[in-house]
Design a protein around this motif. Sequence first.
Motif, short mmCIF file in Angstrom:
data_model
loop_
_atom_site.label_atom_id
_atom_site.label_comp_id
_atom_site.label_asym_id
_atom_site.label_seq_id
_atom_site.Cartn_x
_atom_site.Cartn_y
_atom_site.Cartn_z
N ARG A 1 47.02 66.55 -0.06
CA ARG A 1 48.33 67.05 0.13
C ARG A 1 49.12 65.95 -0.71
NH1 ARG A 1 49.61 65.53 5.99
NH2 ARG A 1 48.28 63.78 5.20
N LYS A 2 50.29 66.40 -0.96
CA LYS A 2 51.11 65.50 -1.86
C LYS A 2 52.63 65.76 -1.50
CE LYS A 2 50.92 69.10 -5.83
NZ LYS A 2 50.43 69.10 -7.17
N ILE A 3 53.33 64.98 -1.84
CA ILE A 3 54.75 64.98 -1.77
C ILE A 3 55.69 65.08 -3.07
CG2 ILE A 3 57.02 63.66 -0.74
CD1 ILE A 3 55.43 62.34 1.28
N THR A 4 56.20 66.03 -3.40
CA THR A 4 56.92 66.46 -4.28
C THR A 4 58.49 66.45 -4.04
OG1 THR A 4 56.97 68.89 -4.31
CG2 THR A 4 55.38 67.42 -5.57
N PHE A 5 59.48 66.44 -4.96
CA PHE A 5 60.68 66.39 -4.75
C PHE A 5 61.80 67.49 -5.45
CE2 PHE A 5 58.74 62.65 -4.59
CZ PHE A 5 59.46 61.86 -3.47
N ILE A 6 62.69 67.98 -5.18
CA ILE A 6 63.24 69.24 -5.65
C ILE A 6 64.85 68.68 -5.48
CG2 ILE A 6 63.49 70.53 -3.52
CD1 ILE A 6 63.52 73.09 -5.26
N GLU A 7 65.85 68.83 -6.58
CA GLU A 7 67.19 68.55 -6.70
C GLU A 7 67.75 69.67 -5.72
OE1 GLU A 7 68.21 66.09 -10.57
OE2 GLU A 7 67.09 68.48 -11.19
N LEU A 8 68.81 69.25 -5.03
CA LEU A 8 69.26 70.29 -4.44
C LEU A 8 70.86 69.77 -4.06
CD1 LEU A 8 66.75 70.97 -1.43
CD2 LEU A 8 67.28 72.57 -3.43
N PRO A 9 71.50 69.65 -5.44
CA PRO A 9 72.79 69.12 -5.11
C PRO A 9 73.99 70.13 -4.48
CG PRO A 9 72.42 69.93 -7.27
CD PRO A 9 71.31 70.28 -6.41
N GLY A 10 75.09 69.40 -4.00
CA GLY A 10 76.06 70.51 -3.53
C GLY A 10 76.69 69.80 -2.04
N HIS A 11 75.93 69.40 -1.37
CA HIS A 11 76.29 68.68 -0.17
C HIS A 11 76.87 67.11 -0.85
CE1 HIS A 11 76.72 67.09 3.84
NE2 HIS A 11 76.07 66.31 3.39
N HIS B 1 71.59 65.12 -4.31
CA HIS B 1 70.83 65.39 -2.91
C HIS B 1 69.40 65.87 -3.58
CE1 HIS B 1 69.61 67.38 0.54
NE2 HIS B 1 70.46 66.88 1.20
N PHE B 2 68.39 65.48 -2.78
CA PHE B 2 67.06 65.88 -2.95
C PHE B 2 66.60 66.50 -1.85
CE2 PHE B 2 64.53 63.85 -6.82
CZ PHE B 2 65.49 64.06 -7.62
N GLY B 3 65.64 67.50 -2.03
CA GLY B 3 64.79 67.93 -0.87
C GLY B 3 63.32 67.07 -1.07
N ILE B 4 62.88 67.26 -0.04
CA ILE B 4 61.28 66.40 0.14
C ILE B 4 60.36 67.58 0.36
CG2 ILE B 4 59.94 64.97 0.98
CD1 ILE B 4 63.45 63.85 0.46
N SER C 1 50.48 76.13 1.34
CA SER C 1 51.93 76.11 2.11
C SER C 1 52.62 74.88 2.00
CB SER C 1 51.43 76.35 3.57
OG SER C 1 50.87 75.16 4.32
N LYS C 2 53.96 75.07 2.11
CA LYS C 2 54.79 74.06 1.70
C LYS C 2 55.68 73.82 3.05
CE LYS C 2 54.41 74.80 -3.22
NZ LYS C 2 55.28 75.32 -4.18
N ILE C 3 56.22 72.64 3.33
CA ILE C 3 57.12 72.39 4.19
C ILE C 3 58.41 71.56 3.49
CG2 ILE C 3 57.76 71.03 6.35
CD1 ILE C 3 54.91 71.54 7.23
N LEU C 4 59.42 72.23 3.59
CA LEU C 4 60.66 71.38 2.87
C LEU C 4 61.58 70.71 3.79
CD1 LEU C 4 62.76 71.05 0.58
CD2 LEU C 4 63.50 73.35 1.13
N PHE C 5 61.75 69.53 3.86
CA PHE C 5 63.00 68.57 4.47
C PHE C 5 64.15 68.82 3.61
CE2 PHE C 5 58.41 67.14 5.72
CZ PHE C 5 58.72 67.18 7.01
N SER C 6 64.94 69.57 4.18
CA SER C 6 65.92 70.06 3.27
C SER C 6 67.36 69.13 3.28
CB SER C 6 66.55 71.42 3.57
OG SER C 6 66.79 71.47 4.71
N GLY C 7 67.41 68.14 4.10
CA GLY C 7 68.40 67.38 4.37
C GLY C 7 69.67 68.07 4.84
N ASP C 8 70.71 68.13 4.01
CA ASP C 8 71.82 68.61 4.13
C ASP C 8 72.12 69.70 3.17
OD1 ASP C 8 72.43 67.58 6.67
OD2 ASP C 8 73.86 65.98 5.84
N ALA C 9 70.91 70.41 2.57
CA ALA C 9 71.08 71.44 1.57
C ALA C 9 71.27 72.85 2.34
CB ALA C 9 70.10 71.22 0.38
N LEU C 10 70.83 72.68 3.42
CA LEU C 10 71.30 74.12 4.05
C LEU C 10 71.58 73.63 5.67
CD1 LEU C 10 68.76 77.05 3.94
CD2 LEU C 10 69.03 75.82 6.14
#
Length: 325
Positions: free
Chosen positions: A155-165, A169-172, A180-189
């Motif tokens: 398994r591995k952790i990657t990152f995605i830019e999710l600006p706006g809030h 802001h990044f998602g993990i 399969s993937k699990i997104l920890f989306s913070g306050d991007a949604l």
Amino acid sequence: MFCTEKIFELKENIFVIPNSTNVGVILSFDNERKNAGVFLIDSGCTEIDGEYILDVLYDFFAANKDISFLVKAIFTTHAHADHCGAHNFIKENTNCIIYSPFSERGNMENPVVLSSFLWGGYPPHELRTHFFQADPVFPDKVVNPDSVIELSDERKITFIELPGHSHGHFGIILNCRDKSKILFSGDALFTREEIARHWIPLIVNPNEFMNSLDKICSIENLSYCVPSHGKVISGNIEETAELDKIAILTTKECILEALNLNEFMTAEQIIKYVAKRNSLNMNLSQYALISSTIKSYIAVLHDERKLRMKVEDNTLLFYKPPVNN
């Protein structure tokens, strides 16, 4: 593994501690599977949250007596106080590493930036509480969209830019062995329940926020989305994203509606109109959050040429551009 209402398992070795700010918990084992490295996503607002998180982990591993654990790292979605306010407490008690997005690091190290942003200058003491302004946090490492953290079980952790809030802001993303993937989306949604409760959530750029919603919906093999507030989303993530978009578009239309009724309006008048149309009765904290958000909407509407502004008699006024014949 042992789970309670204080911690529940999403998938093997992937957990959530539900709280006012949900905290992700990812376990990575050694070869003998006797020692677990714990990776946290966000931490909460104050050291009370940090103490609660560690208590939950101690109870969890006490029920799994053949496994020892060590908190190795905290990953930060963004620099708001309710996401990094307990970082220092956890680090002091575990000697873990703190990761942050590069663009959020400055705000974590200088937390007065957020409350100053909300107020528009040096903030009054009511906006310098722990809810708005965490103690300074100094990240050990920064991450970018190309960063990868390797874990056990392929398994591995990657990152995605999710600006706006927030701007940086990044998602993990937890990438599982089965693809399969699990997104920890913070306050991007925001979940349906959160949008119903806060129809105008804090947003620094509504257009970027909608683009980030599209990015979330385009993640392949996404089995769970864990927002920072509210319930975990599985299945139709697009439906939640669409509701968030409706909230944004409705607020935009409300601002333009105000300018249809009044030729010239100040920002304060627009804020009052939007609040009344949404049946809001704001206190100072809510006013700071919502007024700064509405000003962000005004800015993007100005960029889109849907409204204009001018200074007249030392007053900043907004108005709709004339219709071209």
